[in-house]
Design a protein around this motif. Structure first.
Motif, PDB file in Angstrom:
ATOM      1  N   VAL A 256       5.247  -6.860  -7.585  1.00 43.59           N
ATOM      2  CA  VAL A 256       5.432  -7.967  -6.643  1.00 43.59           C
ATOM      3  C   VAL A 256       6.503  -8.916  -7.168  1.00 43.59           C
ATOM      4  CG1 VAL A 256       3.548  -9.259  -7.741  1.00 43.59           C
ATOM      5  CG2 VAL A 256       4.200  -9.821  -5.394  1.00 43.59           C
ATOM      6  N   ASN A 286      -0.686  -0.185   3.648  1.00 43.51           N
ATOM      7  CA  ASN A 286       0.132  -1.204   4.318  1.00 43.51           C
ATOM      8  C   ASN A 286       1.142  -1.879   3.385  1.00 43.51           C
ATOM      9  OD1 ASN A 286      -1.241  -0.737   6.671  1.00 43.51           O
ATOM     10  ND2 ASN A 286      -2.702  -2.419   6.378  1.00 43.51           N
ATOM     11  N   HIS A 287       1.125  -1.506   2.100  1.00 47.42           N
ATOM     12  CA  HIS A 287       2.019  -2.133   1.114  1.00 47.42           C
ATOM     13  C   HIS A 287       1.812  -3.652   1.064  1.00 47.42           C
ATOM     14  CE1 HIS A 287       5.021   1.281   0.291  1.00 47.42           C
ATOM     15  NE2 HIS A 287       3.968   1.801   0.903  1.00 47.42           N
ATOM     16  N   THR A 288       0.567  -4.083   1.157  1.00 46.69           N
ATOM     17  CA  THR A 288       0.293  -5.527   1.131  1.00 46.69           C
ATOM     18  C   THR A 288      -0.714  -5.870   0.039  1.00 46.69           C
ATOM     19  OG1 THR A 288      -1.466  -5.324   2.778  1.00 46.69           O
ATOM     20  CG2 THR A 288       0.738  -5.908   3.588  1.00 46.69           C
ATOM     21  N   THR A 290      -3.321  -9.071  -0.515  1.00 50.39           N
ATOM     22  CA  THR A 290      -3.890 -10.248   0.146  1.00 50.39           C
ATOM     23  C   THR A 290      -4.600 -11.124  -0.870  1.00 50.39           C
ATOM     24  OG1 THR A 290      -4.228  -8.990   2.185  1.00 50.39           O
ATOM     25  CG2 THR A 290      -5.439 -11.060   1.953  1.00 50.39           C
ATOM     26  N   ASP A 304      -0.817 -13.018   2.774  1.00 52.94           N
ATOM     27  CA  ASP A 304      -0.392 -11.638   2.524  1.00 52.94           C
ATOM     28  C   ASP A 304       1.001 -11.624   1.900  1.00 52.94           C
ATOM     29  OD1 ASP A 304      -2.703 -10.667   3.630  1.00 52.94           O
ATOM     30  OD2 ASP A 304      -1.833 -10.312   5.615  1.00 52.94           O
ATOM     31  N   ILE A 305       1.193 -10.707   0.941  1.00 47.64           N
ATOM     32  CA  ILE A 305       2.485 -10.532   0.284  1.00 47.64           C
ATOM     33  C   ILE A 305       2.835  -9.048   0.319  1.00 47.64           C
ATOM     34  CG2 ILE A 305       3.785 -10.818  -1.868  1.00 47.64           C
ATOM     35  CD1 ILE A 305       1.807 -12.903  -2.730  1.00 47.64           C
ATOM     36  N   GLN A 306       4.107  -8.754   0.527  1.00 49.17           N
ATOM     37  CA  GLN A 306       4.556  -7.371   0.470  1.00 49.17           C
ATOM     38  C   GLN A 306       4.686  -6.938  -0.994  1.00 49.17           C
ATOM     39  OE1 GLN A 306       5.247  -5.052   3.101  1.00 49.17           O
ATOM     40  NE2 GLN A 306       3.971  -6.621   4.071  1.00 49.17           N
ATOM     41  N   THR A 308       4.964  -3.268  -3.834  1.00 42.42           N
ATOM     42  CA  THR A 308       5.193  -1.831  -4.005  1.00 42.42           C
ATOM     43  C   THR A 308       3.981  -1.277  -4.745  1.00 42.42           C
ATOM     44  OG1 THR A 308       7.578  -2.231  -4.179  1.00 42.42           O
ATOM     45  CG2 THR A 308       6.756  -0.091  -4.929  1.00 42.42           C
TER      46      THR A 308
END
Length: 366
Positions: A256, A286-288, A290, A304-306, A308
């Protein structure tokens, strides 16, 4: 004794040695700063019998000698004076005059013969680090030092030097921080536990010095930088085996953006009151990631953050304060959060380097 020193240099010297002043009322002499002359230098030293600090600065020496002045009062007086030359004159009757411009102070002195001799320590091993790197490493690990005096070993930082690598480790039994840095010129291995407060004091004092030298003797550690010598007792005892705490396997890894993660943790933490934890849910599909927190009778928050992701979905909870500390001191633009199960420690690392590890115990999710 009579000396004159520029106010800025005098204040720097007093601020440095003040780290060694004692607050013990049973030994009034330890509340004083020992001032003496050596050629064209003024020498200042202070000790609480656990820590001893000595530094020097250039002075105009009109009359050589020595005296012991009340440390806190002298520092407060110098801090209040304008930027000009300050003269300190002491006599055998037990008084000293401090003058600067139109200001004049008279104070009682303490007998210099009663002051403890500065420790003479001959290090068995010595290692040197650039000042900036030393301060950076100490800043990273010192947040994990325990403040609980009932377990003295945890109030220290483990310092290990082996195979050209210096490693500092600290833990309060709820989180653990490990940071490594490359060093050279060390013939043998070094391993000792240094009081965390002493390390933090040195990191604050190094200032413009180019490097910090760490010398190790049987029961003391000596830091030298610039004109300053800082000596502390080592902490006796066996430091916890931190290696066995590090997870051997990996179930979930989420990479992140560090700044984005840090800001999100700060926001969600506003709802993590009364020791409420922060929950972290990684959704690999979902590649998230939370973040969520809830406090009874106050409210809740989520963000929520994107990321990998690698591995499985997971939900785990941590103390919001400890999580915030770990993300704040981590390095790099991206960091990795690694977990094995909701009941086992999580690990924060730099995403592309192996020289920093921050392990934190999870909070059981109700």
């Amino acid at each position: 004794m009579k000396i004159s020193i520029a106010r800025g240099e005098l204040l720097d010297a007093l601020s440095t040695v003040s780290r060694g002043l004692s607050s013990r009322t049973t030994l009034p002499i330890l509340s004083g700063i020992h001032v003496s002359t050596h050629g064209e230098d003024a020498l200042f030293q202070a000790t609480d019998l656990e820590v001893s600090v000595k530094t020097s600065c250039k002075a105009r020496v009109e009359d050589a000698g020595q005296t012991v002045l009340p440390g806190k009062l002298l520092t407060d007086i110098v801090r209040s004076l304008p930027e000009a030359a300050i003269t300190i004159a002491s006599d055998v009757s037990g008084t000293a005059n401090i003058t600067c411009g139109q200001s004049s102070f008279t104070m009682k002195t303490l007998p210099p013969d009663d002051y403890p001799k500065f420790p003479e320590v001959t290090p068995n091993e010595r290692v040197s680090l650039p000042t900036e790197e030393f301060s950076h490493v100490v800043h990273q690990v010192s947040r994990s030092v325990s403040r609980d005096e009932t377990r003295p070993i945890l109030t220290g930082i483990l310092v290990v030097v082996e195979d050209g690598t210096l490693r500092m480790v600290a833990t309060d039994s709820y989180r653990l921080c490990i940071k490594e840095a490359a060093v050279s010129g060390v013939s043998g291995g070094i391993e000792l536990v240094v009081p965390g407060k002493a390390m933090e004091d040195v990191a604050k004092l190094v200032g413009s010095a180019e490097a910090v030298s760490i010398g190790v003797s049987e029961n003391q550690v000596v830091f030298t930088f610039g004109n300053t010598t800082f000596i502390s007792r080592r902490i006796e005892g066996t430091f916890p085996n931190y290696r066995q705490l590090l997870p051997k396997e990996l179930v979930t890894r989420a990479v992140v953006d560090r700044t984005e993660f840090l800001e999100a943790v700060k926001r969600v933490s506003l709802m993590a009151q009364h020791n409420s934890p922060i929950r972290i849910r990684v959704n690999a599909g979902n590649h998230t990631l939370t973040l969520s927190a809830a406090s009874q009778d106050i409210g809740e928050a989520s963000e929520d953050i994107q990321v990998t992701p690698e591995g499985e979905d997971i939900e785990i909870a941590f103390s919001h304060a400890y999580l915030l500390d770990g993300v704040a001191v981590a390095e790099g633009d991206t960091i990795a959060l690694e977990t094995t199960s909701p009941l086992k420690p999580g690990v924060i690392k730099s995403a592309d380097k192996d020289d920093f590890t921050y392990l934190l115990m999870p909070v059981r999710i109700g």
